[in-house]
Write an enzyme that holds these catalytic residues in place. Structure first.
Site, PDB file in Angstrom:
ATOM      1  CG  HIS A  17      -1.913  -1.061   1.314  1.00 44.95           C
ATOM      2  ND1 HIS A  17      -2.159  -1.794   2.448  1.00 44.95           N
ATOM      3  CD2 HIS A  17      -2.765  -1.532   0.362  1.00 44.95           C
ATOM      4  CE1 HIS A  17      -3.131  -2.669   2.205  1.00 44.95           C
ATOM      5  NE2 HIS A  17      -3.507  -2.542   0.950  1.00 44.95           N
ATOM      6  CE  LYS A  41     -10.657  -7.610   1.516  1.00 40.55           C
ATOM      7  NZ  LYS A  41      -9.588  -6.639   1.192  1.00 40.55           N
ATOM      8  NE  ARG A  90      -2.633  -8.093  -4.142  1.00 41.63           N
ATOM      9  CZ  ARG A  90      -3.398  -8.372  -3.103  1.00 41.63           C
ATOM     10  NH1 ARG A  90      -2.858  -8.513  -1.924  1.00 41.63           N
ATOM     11  NH2 ARG A  90      -4.697  -8.528  -3.229  1.00 41.63           N
ATOM     12  CB  SER A 128      -4.407  -6.582   4.560  1.00 42.67           C
ATOM     13  OG  SER A 128      -3.979  -5.330   4.085  1.00 42.67           O
TER      14      SER A 128
HETATM   15  O1  PNS Z   1      -8.686  -2.843   0.231  1.00 41.05           O
HETATM   16  P1  PNS Z   1      -9.979  -3.366  -0.308  1.00 41.05           P
HETATM   17  O2  PNS Z   1     -10.706  -4.174   0.753  1.00 41.05           O
HETATM   18  O3  PNS Z   1      -9.817  -4.128  -1.595  1.00 41.05           O
HETATM   19  O4  PNS Z   1     -10.852  -2.060  -0.632  1.00 41.05           O
HETATM   20  C1  PNS Z   1     -12.158  -2.177  -1.154  1.00 41.05           C
HETATM   21  C2  PNS Z   1     -12.899  -0.834  -1.033  1.00 41.05           C
HETATM   22  C3  PNS Z   1     -12.924  -0.374   0.413  1.00 41.05           C
HETATM   23  C4  PNS Z   1     -12.209   0.210  -1.895  1.00 41.05           C
HETATM   24  C5  PNS Z   1     -14.357  -1.075  -1.566  1.00 41.05           C
HETATM   25  O5  PNS Z   1     -14.979  -2.096  -0.851  1.00 41.05           O
HETATM   26  C6  PNS Z   1     -15.201   0.188  -1.538  1.00 41.05           C
HETATM   27  O6  PNS Z   1     -15.125   0.996  -2.438  1.00 41.05           O
HETATM   28  N1  PNS Z   1     -15.973   0.355  -0.451  1.00 41.05           N
HETATM   29  C7  PNS Z   1     -16.817   1.523  -0.257  1.00 41.05           C
HETATM   30  C8  PNS Z   1     -18.282   1.172  -0.570  1.00 41.05           C
HETATM   31  C9  PNS Z   1     -18.495   1.076  -2.067  1.00 41.05           C
HETATM   32  O7  PNS Z   1     -18.420   2.038  -2.809  1.00 41.05           O
HETATM   33  N2  PNS Z   1     -18.800  -0.151  -2.542  1.00 41.05           N
HETATM   34  C10 PNS Z   1     -19.142  -0.417  -3.913  1.00 41.05           C
HETATM   35  C11 PNS Z   1     -17.975  -0.836  -4.713  1.00 41.05           C
HETATM   36  S1  PNS Z   1     -18.611  -1.602  -6.166  1.00 41.05           S
END
Ligand code: PNS
Length: 165
Positions: A17, A41, A90, A128
């Protein structure tokens, strides 16, 4: 003023990150690192702890701001008048997930733009989840996160162990 958003759950904030944030910060005027919720998650760390970790890891980058936000990513994008979202890639499996997220976000907000940055090769297999798994079994995570995050992971595991006694 070109603002990029680097969103993630950052649970915990890894060297991968940190590397993506550093490189992304060179491509924009301002990089907003947004600690968000991924409802798929269950987080080990609180939002406040994840913000603290990101701030520690990014303290030497002048054009970075760390925030937390519980909302849709596109709402934050709209609100900040962002030019792009940055995500690290990745592997092929990452791409599948990212393509889905990009499609949904673009449907909700057609001006949404994502930029994928390939992860540094030596960090391509850290995540993570792997950090938490390795630390849980007493393995060495020192090449996956900065020392302050390593300490926070160990302290959190200890705290969880004591709470489960
Ligand atoms: O590090 P991650 O878990 O891959 O991040 C995912 C994240 C937090 C960027 C994604 O879940 C997100 O955008 N969450 C906010 C809610 C949202 O907009 N969800 C719709 C995405 S299609």
């Amino acid at each position: 003023m070109k603002t990029f958003i680097f969103p993630g759950s950052f649970d915990p904030f890894s060297l991968g990150h940190q590397d993506i944030a550093k490189r992304a910060s060179n491509l924009c005027d301002k990089l907003v690192v947004a600690v968000m919720e991924n409802r798929a998650k269950k987080s080990m760390f609180t939002v406040e702890e994840r913000v603290e970790m990101a701030k520690i890891c990014l303290s030497d980058i002048p054009n970075v701001e760390v925030i937390s936000r519980e909302s849709l990513l596109v709402d934050l994008y709209r609100e900040l008048g962002a030019s792009a979202v940055v995500r690290g890639l990745r592997s092929e499996s990452d791409f599948r997930y990212e393509a889905e997220m990009n499609a949904a976000n673009t449907l909700m907000f057609p001006k949404y733009q994502v930029i994928f940055l390939p992860c540094r090769a030596d960090l391509a297999f850290t995540s993570s989840s792997i950090i938490k798994e390795v630390a849980y079994y007493g393995g060495d995570i020192s090449r996956m996160c900065v020392p302050a995050v390593e300490d926070m992971v160990h302290r959190k595991l200890l705290q969880n162990q004591q709470e489960n006694k």
